[in-house]
Design an enzyme around this catalytic site. Structure first.
Site, PDB file in Angstrom:
ATOM      1  N   SER A   8      33.851  59.800  20.327  1.00 59.92           N
ATOM      2  CA  SER A   8      35.023  60.424  20.952  1.00 59.92           C
ATOM      3  C   SER A   8      35.283  59.799  22.318  1.00 59.92           C
ATOM      4  O   SER A   8      34.437  59.893  23.221  1.00 59.92           O
ATOM      5  CB  SER A   8      34.789  61.926  21.118  1.00 59.92           C
ATOM      6  N   HIS A  33      37.404  58.592  17.519  1.00 63.44           N
ATOM      7  CA  HIS A  33      37.885  59.983  17.555  1.00 63.44           C
ATOM      8  C   HIS A  33      38.698  60.204  18.831  1.00 63.44           C
ATOM      9  O   HIS A  33      38.245  59.887  19.941  1.00 63.44           O
ATOM     10  CB  HIS A  33      36.690  60.937  17.500  1.00 63.44           C
ATOM     11  N   ASP A  35      40.837  62.957  21.112  1.00 66.36           N
ATOM     12  CA  ASP A  35      41.025  64.386  21.385  1.00 66.36           C
ATOM     13  C   ASP A  35      42.267  64.622  22.231  1.00 66.36           C
ATOM     14  O   ASP A  35      42.267  64.310  23.423  1.00 66.36           O
ATOM     15  CB  ASP A  35      39.806  64.923  22.141  1.00 66.36           C
ATOM     16  N   MET A  37      44.724  67.343  23.950  1.00 68.23           N
ATOM     17  CA  MET A  37      44.707  68.754  24.393  1.00 68.23           C
ATOM     18  C   MET A  37      45.991  69.079  25.150  1.00 68.23           C
ATOM     19  O   MET A  37      46.575  68.196  25.781  1.00 68.23           O
ATOM     20  CB  MET A  37      43.517  68.984  25.324  1.00 68.23           C
ATOM     21  N   HIS A  66      42.471  64.221  16.680  1.00 69.54           N
ATOM     22  CA  HIS A  66      42.151  65.651  16.686  1.00 69.54           C
ATOM     23  C   HIS A  66      43.073  66.344  17.682  1.00 69.54           C
ATOM     24  O   HIS A  66      42.927  66.166  18.893  1.00 69.54           O
ATOM     25  CB  HIS A  66      40.669  65.808  17.069  1.00 69.54           C
ATOM     26  N   MET A  68      44.201  69.404  19.612  1.00 66.19           N
ATOM     27  CA  MET A  68      43.860  70.753  20.077  1.00 66.19           C
ATOM     28  C   MET A  68      45.076  71.276  20.820  1.00 66.19           C
ATOM     29  O   MET A  68      45.069  71.448  22.041  1.00 66.19           O
ATOM     30  CB  MET A  68      42.624  70.676  20.987  1.00 66.19           C
ATOM     31  N   MET A 137      33.973  72.610  14.284  1.00 67.35           N
ATOM     32  CA  MET A 137      33.623  72.465  15.698  1.00 67.35           C
ATOM     33  C   MET A 137      32.200  72.980  15.930  1.00 67.35           C
ATOM     34  O   MET A 137      31.857  74.086  15.505  1.00 67.35           O
ATOM     35  CB  MET A 137      34.582  73.264  16.589  1.00 67.35           C
ATOM     36  N   GLY A 142      37.601  71.805  23.936  1.00 68.59           N
ATOM     37  CA  GLY A 142      38.211  71.689  25.262  1.00 68.59           C
ATOM     38  C   GLY A 142      37.472  70.743  26.191  1.00 68.59           C
ATOM     39  O   GLY A 142      38.079  70.144  27.063  1.00 68.59           O
ATOM     40  N   GLY A 144      33.957  67.858  26.634  1.00 70.88           N
ATOM     41  CA  GLY A 144      32.813  67.123  26.105  1.00 70.88           C
ATOM     42  C   GLY A 144      31.535  67.638  26.757  1.00 70.88           C
ATOM     43  O   GLY A 144      31.577  68.396  27.729  1.00 70.88           O
ATOM     44  N   GLY A 145      30.399  67.247  26.195  1.00 74.37           N
ATOM     45  CA  GLY A 145      29.114  67.513  26.827  1.00 74.37           C
ATOM     46  C   GLY A 145      28.628  68.950  26.776  1.00 74.37           C
ATOM     47  O   GLY A 145      27.771  69.337  27.561  1.00 74.37           O
ATOM     48  N   ASP A 175      32.101  68.097  15.076  1.00 79.39           N
ATOM     49  CA  ASP A 175      32.538  67.639  16.393  1.00 79.39           C
ATOM     50  C   ASP A 175      32.065  68.605  17.467  1.00 79.39           C
ATOM     51  O   ASP A 175      32.385  69.791  17.422  1.00 79.39           O
ATOM     52  CB  ASP A 175      34.075  67.568  16.370  1.00 79.39           C
ATOM     53  N   GLY A 177      28.711  68.612  20.599  1.00 81.70           N
ATOM     54  CA  GLY A 177      27.273  68.816  20.724  1.00 81.70           C
ATOM     55  C   GLY A 177      26.433  67.999  19.769  1.00 81.70           C
ATOM     56  O   GLY A 177      25.252  68.296  19.569  1.00 81.70           O
TER      57      GLY A 177
HETATM   58  C1  DX5 Z   1      35.711  68.884  22.245  1.00 77.46           C
HETATM   59  C2  DX5 Z   1      36.224  67.643  21.572  1.00 77.46           C
HETATM   60  C3  DX5 Z   1      35.139  66.748  21.166  1.00 77.46           C
HETATM   61  C4  DX5 Z   1      34.316  66.210  22.310  1.00 77.46           C
HETATM   62  C5  DX5 Z   1      32.920  66.076  21.833  1.00 77.46           C
HETATM   63  O1  DX5 Z   1      36.772  69.687  22.560  1.00 77.46           O
HETATM   64  O2  DX5 Z   1      36.972  67.964  20.413  1.00 77.46           O
HETATM   65  O3  DX5 Z   1      35.585  65.681  20.353  1.00 77.46           O
HETATM   66  O4  DX5 Z   1      34.774  64.993  22.823  1.00 77.46           O
HETATM   67  O5  DX5 Z   1      32.112  65.775  22.904  1.00 77.46           O
HETATM   68  P1  DX5 Z   1      30.533  65.868  22.835  1.00 77.46           P
HETATM   69  O6  DX5 Z   1      30.080  64.986  21.721  1.00 77.46           O
HETATM   70  O7  DX5 Z   1      30.127  65.366  24.183  1.00 77.46           O
HETATM   71  O8  DX5 Z   1      30.177  67.319  22.610  1.00 77.46           O
HETATM   72 ZN    ZN Z   2      37.418  66.301  18.818  1.00 80.90          ZN
END
Ligand code: DX5
Ligand code: ZN
Length: 216
Positions: A8, A33, A35, A37, A66, A68, A137, A142, A144-145, A175, A177
Site C-alpha cells: 500500500s 494497493h 488507498d 480517502m 481501495h 474509502m 479490513m 483510515g 496505516g500502521g 488489508d 496490520g
Molecule cells: C487503511 C488502508 C490500508 C493501509 C494499510 O485504511 O486501507 O491499506 O495502508 O496499512 P498497514 O499495512 O500499515 O496497516
Molecule cells: Zn487499503
C-alpha cells in the site's frame, strides 16, 4: 499457493513517490494497493486522482484501488481512467451494492467488496458469486500502521467456507496490520492477497520485506 502481495503506497514517502513506485516495479509485488480517502467515510484524507495519474503512469504493476469514500460509484470513470485492475468499494458505503458491482464490471474492471471489522461476512451471501474479490479490513480504515484485529483471521476462515459453499471464485484479500506474523496466520486461514503498508515501507529493505511476505 503463494499469496499475492499488494504493497500500500499510503505508507510510501510521498516526497519520493516515483522512487518508491520504481522500487515496487523491481520487486516481487503483484499489485500496487491504492488507498483513496475522503475525510467523510473515514477520518482521514490521503490522495486523489491528480496525484494518482502519475502513480498509474509509473507503475508497471496492476493497480488495486481501495475507495474509502461515500458514493464510490461516482468515481468509476476516474478509477477506470487510471487503468485500475480492481476497484474495491465498501459494503458500508453502498446501499445499492449489486448495482455498483455491475457498473464496475461494465466499466471493464474487477469488482471487489470491502468489509469493515464490525461488518459480518455473512452479509455477503447474496453477492459473493458476483464479485472478483472480498477485502477484509484487519484494522478500522483510515490510517496505516495500526494494530491488527485478531478476529480478522476467523473472518477469513468464515469467508473461505462461504466461498466454497456457494461455488464462488472470489479471492480473499486482507488489508491493515499485515506483517510476517499476522500474514502467516491469514494465509493459513485461506487468504489469497495480502496488502501491506507499514510492513513494507518501514522495513530496512522493502524489496526483502516483500519477498518474505511472498514466501509465506
Ligand atoms: C487503511 C488502508 C490500508 C493501509 C494499510 O485504511 O486501507 O491499506 O495502508 O496499512 P498497514 O499495512 O500499515 O496497516
Ligand atoms: Zn487499503
Amino acid at each position: 499457493m503463494k499469496p499475492l502481495i499488494a504493497p500500500s503506497i499510503l505508507s510510501a514517502d510521498f516526497a519520493f513517490l516515483a522512487r518508491d513506485i520504481e522500487m515496487l516495479n523491481d520487486s516481487e509485488a503483484d499489485w500496487v494497493h491504492i488507498d483513496i480517502m475522503d475525510g467523510v467515510f473515514v477520518p482521514n484524507i490521503s490522495f486523489g486522482f491528480p496525484v494518482l495519474k502519475y502513480v498509474a503512469k509509473l507503475s508497471k504493476k496492476p493497480l488495486d484501488v481501495h475507495l474509502m469514500i461515500v458514493q464510490p460509484e461516482k468515481f468509476i470513470p476516474e478509477v477506470k481512467a487510471l487503468g485500475a485492475h480492481t476497484m474495491n468499494v465498501h459494503y458500508e458505503a453502498c446501499p445499492h451494492l449489486h448495482r455498483v458491482v455491475q457498473q464496475i464490471r461494465e466499466a471493464g474492471m474487477q469488482p471487489a467488496v470491502t468489509l469493515n471489522p464490525a461488518t459480518p461476512v455473512m452479509l455477503l451471501k447474496d453477492i459473493i458469486r458476483d464479485v472478483y474479490m472480498v477485502l477484509l479490513m484487519g484494522v478500522n480504515p483510515g490510517f496505516g500502521g495500526q494494530k491488527f484485529i485478531a478476529h480478522t483471521v476467523d473472518k477469513v476462515r468464515e469467508l473461505r467456507e462461504l466461498i466454497d459453499a456457494t461455488g464462488s471464485k472470489a479471492l480473499i484479500e486482507v488489508d491493515g496490520g499485515v506483517n510476517l506474523e499476522t500474514g502467516a496466520q491469514l494465509v493459513k486461514a485461506g487468504a489469497d492477497v495480502l496488502v501491506a503498508g507499514n510492513a513494507v515501507f518501514s522495513a530496512q529493505n522493502p524489496v526483502d520485506a516483500i519477498h518474505l511476505l511472498k514466501d509465506l
